[in-house]
Design a protein around this motif. Structure first.
Motif, PDB file in Angstrom:
ATOM      1  N   ILE A 128       0.940  -1.215  -0.056  1.00 38.03           N
ATOM      2  CA  ILE A 128      -0.086   0.094  -0.009  1.00 38.03           C
ATOM      3  C   ILE A 128       0.899   1.225  -0.064  1.00 38.03           C
ATOM      4  CG2 ILE A 128      -1.564   1.349   1.365  1.00 38.03           C
ATOM      5  CD1 ILE A 128      -2.765  -1.491   2.399  1.00 38.03           C
ATOM      6  N   PHE A 129       1.735   1.222   0.739  1.00 36.87           N
ATOM      7  CA  PHE A 129       3.072   2.540   0.721  1.00 36.87           C
ATOM      8  C   PHE A 129       3.385   2.680  -0.566  1.00 36.87           C
ATOM      9  CE2 PHE A 129       7.088   4.130   1.277  1.00 36.87           C
ATOM     10  CZ  PHE A 129       6.965   5.242   2.218  1.00 36.87           C
ATOM     11  N   ALA A 130       3.893   1.537  -1.206  1.00 37.37           N
ATOM     12  CA  ALA A 130       4.640   1.920  -2.684  1.00 37.37           C
ATOM     13  C   ALA A 130       3.517   2.089  -3.918  1.00 37.37           C
ATOM     14  CB  ALA A 130       5.383   0.547  -3.068  1.00 37.37           C
ATOM     15  N   HIS A 131       2.317   1.943  -3.455  1.00 35.44           N
ATOM     16  CA  HIS A 131       1.273   2.470  -4.467  1.00 35.44           C
ATOM     17  C   HIS A 131       0.424   3.476  -4.410  1.00 35.44           C
ATOM     18  CE1 HIS A 131       2.777  -1.596  -5.343  1.00 35.44           C
ATOM     19  NE2 HIS A 131       2.207  -1.602  -6.787  1.00 35.44           N
ATOM     20  N   ASP A 132      -0.150   4.079  -5.265  1.00 36.52           N
ATOM     21  CA  ASP A 132      -0.956   5.292  -4.996  1.00 36.52           C
ATOM     22  C   ASP A 132      -2.441   4.969  -5.112  1.00 36.52           C
ATOM     23  OD1 ASP A 132      -1.810   7.833  -4.849  1.00 36.52           O
ATOM     24  OD2 ASP A 132      -1.878   8.232  -6.767  1.00 36.52           O
ATOM     25  N   LEU A 133      -2.891   4.270  -3.886  1.00 33.78           N
ATOM     26  CA  LEU A 133      -4.138   3.743  -4.051  1.00 33.78           C
ATOM     27  C   LEU A 133      -5.203   4.436  -3.370  1.00 33.78           C
ATOM     28  CD1 LEU A 133      -3.239   0.117  -2.564  1.00 33.78           C
ATOM     29  CD2 LEU A 133      -3.556   0.784  -4.921  1.00 33.78           C
ATOM     30  N   ARG A 134      -6.382   4.255  -3.863  1.00 34.19           N
ATOM     31  CA  ARG A 134      -7.612   5.226  -3.022  1.00 34.19           C
ATOM     32  C   ARG A 134      -7.873   4.383  -1.713  1.00 34.19           C
ATOM     33  NH1 ARG A 134     -12.441   4.621  -5.105  1.00 34.19           N
ATOM     34  NH2 ARG A 134     -12.052   2.973  -6.063  1.00 34.19           N
ATOM     35  N   GLU A 135      -8.358   5.275  -0.968  1.00 27.79           N
ATOM     36  CA  GLU A 135      -8.494   4.700   0.379  1.00 27.79           C
ATOM     37  C   GLU A 135      -9.475   3.566   0.534  1.00 27.79           C
ATOM     38  OE1 GLU A 135      -8.162   3.887   4.229  1.00 27.79           O
ATOM     39  OE2 GLU A 135      -6.958   5.446   3.227  1.00 27.79           O
ATOM     40  N   ALA A 136     -10.561   3.373  -0.360  1.00 29.81           N
ATOM     41  CA  ALA A 136     -11.329   2.367  -0.655  1.00 29.81           C
ATOM     42  C   ALA A 136     -10.731   1.121  -0.955  1.00 29.81           C
ATOM     43  CB  ALA A 136     -12.418   2.626  -1.566  1.00 29.81           C
ATOM     44  N   SER A 137      -9.662   1.422  -1.891  1.00 29.41           N
ATOM     45  CA  SER A 137      -8.854   0.038  -2.474  1.00 29.41           C
ATOM     46  C   SER A 137      -7.847  -0.344  -1.249  1.00 29.41           C
ATOM     47  CB  SER A 137      -8.012   0.685  -3.654  1.00 29.41           C
ATOM     48  OG  SER A 137      -9.061   1.048  -4.721  1.00 29.41           O
ATOM     49  N   ALA A 138      -7.312   0.435  -0.482  1.00 32.28           N
ATOM     50  CA  ALA A 138      -6.315  -0.028   0.505  1.00 32.28           C
ATOM     51  C   ALA A 138      -7.291  -0.460   1.595  1.00 32.28           C
ATOM     52  CB  ALA A 138      -5.731   1.233   1.142  1.00 32.28           C
ATOM     53  N   LYS A 139      -8.322  -0.211   1.585  1.00 28.86           N
ATOM     54  CA  LYS A 139      -9.172  -0.881   3.016  1.00 28.86           C
ATOM     55  C   LYS A 139      -9.529  -2.363   2.389  1.00 28.86           C
ATOM     56  CE  LYS A 139     -13.508  -0.374   5.138  1.00 28.86           C
ATOM     57  NZ  LYS A 139     -14.827   0.492   5.269  1.00 28.86           N
ATOM     58  N   ILE A 140      -9.696  -2.600   1.035  1.00 28.70           N
ATOM     59  CA  ILE A 140      -9.829  -4.009   0.642  1.00 28.70           C
ATOM     60  C   ILE A 140      -8.626  -4.920   0.736  1.00 28.70           C
ATOM     61  CG2 ILE A 140     -10.562  -5.265  -1.274  1.00 28.70           C
ATOM     62  CD1 ILE A 140     -12.296  -2.997  -2.327  1.00 28.70           C
ATOM     63  N   TYR A 141      -7.512  -4.247   0.523  1.00 20.91           N
ATOM     64  CA  TYR A 141      -6.157  -5.255   0.835  1.00 20.91           C
ATOM     65  C   TYR A 141      -6.000  -5.562   2.152  1.00 20.91           C
ATOM     66  CZ  TYR A 141      -4.399  -4.646  -4.070  1.00 20.91           C
ATOM     67  OH  TYR A 141      -4.189  -4.422  -5.479  1.00 20.91           O
ATOM     68  N   ARG A 142      -6.297  -4.356   3.307  1.00 19.61           N
ATOM     69  CA  ARG A 142      -6.274  -4.841   4.464  1.00 19.61           C
ATOM     70  C   ARG A 142      -7.350  -5.822   4.985  1.00 19.61           C
ATOM     71  NH1 ARG A 142      -5.608   1.208   4.857  1.00 19.61           N
ATOM     72  NH2 ARG A 142      -3.206   1.529   5.354  1.00 19.61           N
ATOM     73  N   ALA A 143      -8.472  -5.825   4.363  1.00 20.17           N
ATOM     74  CA  ALA A 143      -9.434  -6.889   4.812  1.00 20.17           C
ATOM     75  C   ALA A 143      -9.200  -8.207   4.602  1.00 20.17           C
ATOM     76  CB  ALA A 143     -10.848  -6.345   4.379  1.00 20.17           C
ATOM     77  N   SER A 144      -8.760  -8.363   3.171  1.00 16.44           N
ATOM     78  CA  SER A 144      -8.295  -9.606   2.847  1.00 16.44           C
ATOM     79  C   SER A 144      -7.158 -10.230   3.469  1.00 16.44           C
ATOM     80  CB  SER A 144      -7.580  -9.691   1.181  1.00 16.44           C
ATOM     81  OG  SER A 144      -8.510  -8.917   0.585  1.00 16.44           O
ATOM     82  N   THR A 145      -6.165  -9.370   4.118  1.00 15.58           N
ATOM     83  CA  THR A 145      -5.062  -9.515   4.951  1.00 15.58           C
ATOM     84  C   THR A 145      -5.668 -10.416   6.302  1.00 15.58           C
ATOM     85  OG1 THR A 145      -3.589  -8.289   3.635  1.00 15.58           O
ATOM     86  CG2 THR A 145      -2.765  -8.982   5.915  1.00 15.58           C
ATOM     87  N   LYS A 146      -6.357  -9.558   6.661  1.00 15.38           N
ATOM     88  CA  LYS A 146      -7.301  -9.921   8.170  1.00 15.38           C
ATOM     89  C   LYS A 146      -7.834 -11.229   7.958  1.00 15.38           C
ATOM     90  CE  LYS A 146      -7.746  -5.169   9.740  1.00 15.38           C
ATOM     91  NZ  LYS A 146      -8.602  -4.055  10.078  1.00 15.38           N
ATOM     92  N   ALA A 147      -8.506 -11.466   7.019  1.00 14.76           N
ATOM     93  CA  ALA A 147      -9.291 -12.715   6.492  1.00 14.76           C
ATOM     94  C   ALA A 147      -8.066 -13.986   6.583  1.00 14.76           C
ATOM     95  CB  ALA A 147      -9.975 -12.793   5.214  1.00 14.76           C
ATOM     96  N   LEU A 148      -7.021 -13.679   5.913  1.00 13.94           N
ATOM     97  CA  LEU A 148      -5.886 -14.482   5.965  1.00 13.94           C
ATOM     98  C   LEU A 148      -5.430 -15.025   7.507  1.00 13.94           C
ATOM     99  CD1 LEU A 148      -3.055 -15.150   3.638  1.00 13.94           C
ATOM    100  CD2 LEU A 148      -2.478 -14.616   5.802  1.00 13.94           C
ATOM    101  N   LEU A 149      -5.168 -13.764   8.151  1.00 11.78           N
ATOM    102  CA  LEU A 149      -4.610 -13.997   9.528  1.00 11.78           C
ATOM    103  C   LEU A 149      -5.584 -14.654  10.302  1.00 11.78           C
ATOM    104  CD1 LEU A 149      -3.099 -10.470   9.972  1.00 11.78           C
ATOM    105  CD2 LEU A 149      -1.791 -12.728   9.483  1.00 11.78           C
TER     106      LEU A 149
END
Length: 443
Positions: free
Chosen positions: A12-33
């Protein structure tokens, strides 16, 4: 220590993502954890991911939700492998782990529903203007303008909320959609159509009245009504309005469904310009645009009909008028014409014959054909056969040709499908006058 969460934050830090997109990445990681907990990252291999997939799908997770997890985590792992953040493997464990989801229901809005929604909003505008009282959706003129904006342009909801007062170039009749508001991060322009112009003009005029600055949010209902107190309009306010609209019309209407509807409608036009559709929706590739286009079965039917016309297939189709009972000729093929050898061509054929059935007959039963035949055609054949045999008395020495006629007639009736009765042997009294009789079998 490298963890899935640190990999996600680095991506997320390396890419210019919209806040909504960053939220989806974090949600996917939480599901994995939630599944792997403290499992070391080097133990999350392809088989472990497949085991996780099996468990969550069995527990009721939808296939589309799983694909969201799989796709985003595959992107994060790919970034980590490419940048040397993982030294234990070069194989992405999330590769080829997505599943085929069921086909979604149509996301288009039919024209009748759109027109009913437009008429209702227009009625509310007139109601507020004449009564000066707050309507169910207020201010109605503002929500009608937002409705037409979605209908004419197919703009994304987030892009509409991010439009600024200065983004509308009225002189060139264009609207600028800035890149930071788009998934593709590319800015593009939307043309102002004749149907949209009066609604957008009303928005701009009201904005000038209340003192909008160039950078102010253009579609901000809070600035146009004293019934709202927010600083900027948000997604919840828009979705709330469209829930009311859906309840009123009885058809689900959302801003995003206008995008699918617009794409489908454009591809129904004679030119069917897929590149124009892609540009209007600001998609990064045509494959995405194609996913927005619903199958036009009416057009498919027309194309297939034109194909059958071109190849002459319709020439073999019997047309039936559904408004009335088809004539007998369209159901039963015309009877085969029976030609019997004439014994005496000088004698005319009688038109009306008496009933030749006799009570003292010996019958030889014939199998009735399985298909039905016209009784009128059968009666004509019987009359013709009897007439041929009734022409004058025959000398006893000529019985053999009459027997041949009987056999010929019998074979003809059977082969033509008209032999629906039983053939009777002639009695001795009939033989003396040269008569052959037929009688229909009992049903």
């Amino acid at each position: 220590m490298t963890t899935p969460l640190t990999l996600t934050e680095e991506y997320i830090f390396a890419h210019d993502l919209r806040e909504a997109s960053a939220k989806i990445y974090r949600a996917s990681t939480k599901a994995l954890l939630k599944h792997f907990r403290t499992t070391p990252i080097d133990q999350i291999d392809h088989r472990a991911v497949l085991t996780w997939r099996k468990r969550v799908l069995e527990n009721g997770l939808s296939k589309r939700s799983w694909n969201t997890y799989s796709n985003h985590l595959r992107t994060v792992w790919g970034y980590a492998i490419e940048n040397g953040m993982m030294t234990h493997t070069t194989i992405n464990p999330f590769k080829k782990t997505s599943v085929i989801p069921p086909k979604r229901a149509s996301k288009t809005i039919n024209g009748d529903a759109i027109q009913r929604a437009r008429n209702w909003l227009t009625g509310l505008v007139g109601q507020e203007r004449s009564t000066h009282e707050r309507s169910q959706i207020t201010p109605a003129w503002f929500w009608l303008a937002a409705f037409e904006m979605f209908y004419y342009t197919g703009i994304r909801l987030n892009a509409l909320l991010c439009l600024r007062f200065k983004d509308v170039d009225w002189d060139s009749q264009m609207i600028l959609v800035r890149g930071e508001t788009e998934k593709t991060h590319r800015e593009f322009f939307l043309p102002i159509m004749d149907g949209l112009a009066p609604h957008l003009c009303r928005i701009l005029g009201e904005a000038e009245k209340v003192g909008f600055s160039p950078d102010d949010q253009l579609f901000n209902v809070n600035r146009f009504s004293r019934h709202y107190h927010g600083k900027e309009m948000n997604i919840d306010q828009v979705e709330s309005m469209y829930r009311k609209l859906t309840d009123k019309i009885g058809v689900r209407i959302t801003p995003h469904r206008f995008r699918h509807t617009l794409a489908t409608d454009l591809m129904k036009q004679p030119e069917r310009n897929i590149h124009l559709t892609k540009s209007l929706l600001n998609h990064s590739n045509i494959a995405t645009t194609m996913n927005y286009i619903e199958v036009d079965y009416d057009h498919m039917r027309v194309v297939l009909h034109e194909r059958s016309l071109a190849q002459g297939a319709l020439n073999q189709v019997r047309r039936v008028d559904p408004s009335r009972t088809p004539p007998a000729s369209s159901v039963t093929p015309p009877p085969t014409q029976i030609r019997l050898p004439s014994r005496d061509s000088a004698h005319p054929e009688p038109k009306n014959l008496p009933n030749l059935q006799q009570p003292d007959t010996t019958e030889v039963g014939l199998d009735r054909p399985s298909r039905s035949t016209g009784t009128g055609a059968l009666q004509k054949a019987l009359e013709l056969a009897s007439a041929q045999l009734h022409r004058g008395s025959m000398p006893p020495a000529m019985e053999s040709p009459a027997d041949q006629i009987e056999q010929s007639l019998l074979l003809t009736l059977i082969s033509s499908g008209l032999g629906a009765g039983t053939f009777r042997k002639r009695t001795s009294s009939e033989r003396s006058i040269g008569i052959t009789s037929f009688s229909r079998a009992s049903p």
